[in-house]
Motif scaffolding. Structure first.
Motif, PDB file in Angstrom:
ATOM      1  N   SER A   1      -1.326   8.162   0.090  1.00 49.68           N
ATOM      2  CA  SER A   1      -1.959   9.021  -0.910  1.00 49.68           C
ATOM      3  C   SER A   1      -2.962   9.925  -0.212  1.00 49.68           C
ATOM      4  O   SER A   1      -3.285   9.712   0.959  1.00 49.68           O
TER       5      SER A   1
ATOM      6  N   PRO B   1       0.836  -1.204   0.000  1.00 48.73           N
ATOM      7  CA  PRO B   1       0.000   0.000   0.000  1.00 48.73           C
ATOM      8  C   PRO B   1       0.872   1.255   0.000  1.00 48.73           C
ATOM      9  O   PRO B   1       1.949   1.274   0.594  1.00 48.73           O
TER      10      PRO B   1
ATOM     11  N   ILE C   1      -6.759   5.739  -3.964  1.00 52.61           N
ATOM     12  CA  ILE C   1      -6.235   4.441  -3.546  1.00 52.61           C
ATOM     13  C   ILE C   1      -5.033   4.129  -4.426  1.00 52.61           C
ATOM     14  O   ILE C   1      -5.148   4.159  -5.655  1.00 52.61           O
TER      15      ILE C   1
ATOM     16  N   TYR D   1      -1.536   1.451  -4.693  1.00 54.85           N
ATOM     17  CA  TYR D   1      -0.754   0.334  -4.193  1.00 54.85           C
ATOM     18  C   TYR D   1       0.091  -0.246  -5.313  1.00 54.85           C
ATOM     19  O   TYR D   1      -0.167  -0.001  -6.493  1.00 54.85           O
TER      20      TYR D   1
END
Length: 80
Positions: free
Chosen positions: A16, A13, A21, A23
């Motif tokens: 941010s 991950p 999102i 990753y």
């Protein structure tokens, strides 16, 4: 070609901003960055190295090591 990395690669991950999102999926062969902007406004995400677009639902715009994400854009990049 990317199946092994996406399915079996390590899940990393990334930090941010809110409503983004981000990753990476990484194995011995390659690193893939997955990033989604879940808001109705444009945002930017910093890139630390060159990247090749694998898939995106909108035009990909990278300038000065910054990925510009349109509202609701999802992008998958191969990190070089």
């Amino acid at each position: 070609m990317y199946h092994q990395t996406l399915v079996y690669g390590d899940f990393i991950p990334l930090e941010s901003e809110e409503y983004v999102i981000a990753y990476m999926r990484q194995d011995d062969q390659q690193t893939i960055l997955c990033i989604q902007n879940l808001q109705n406004k444009e945002t930017h995400f910093p890139l630390s190295s060159k990247a090749q677009v694998l898939l995106s639902n909108d035009q990909v715009n990278i300038q000065n090591q910054q990925l510009k994400l349109s509202p609701y854009q999802a992008t998958i990049l191969l990190i070089e």
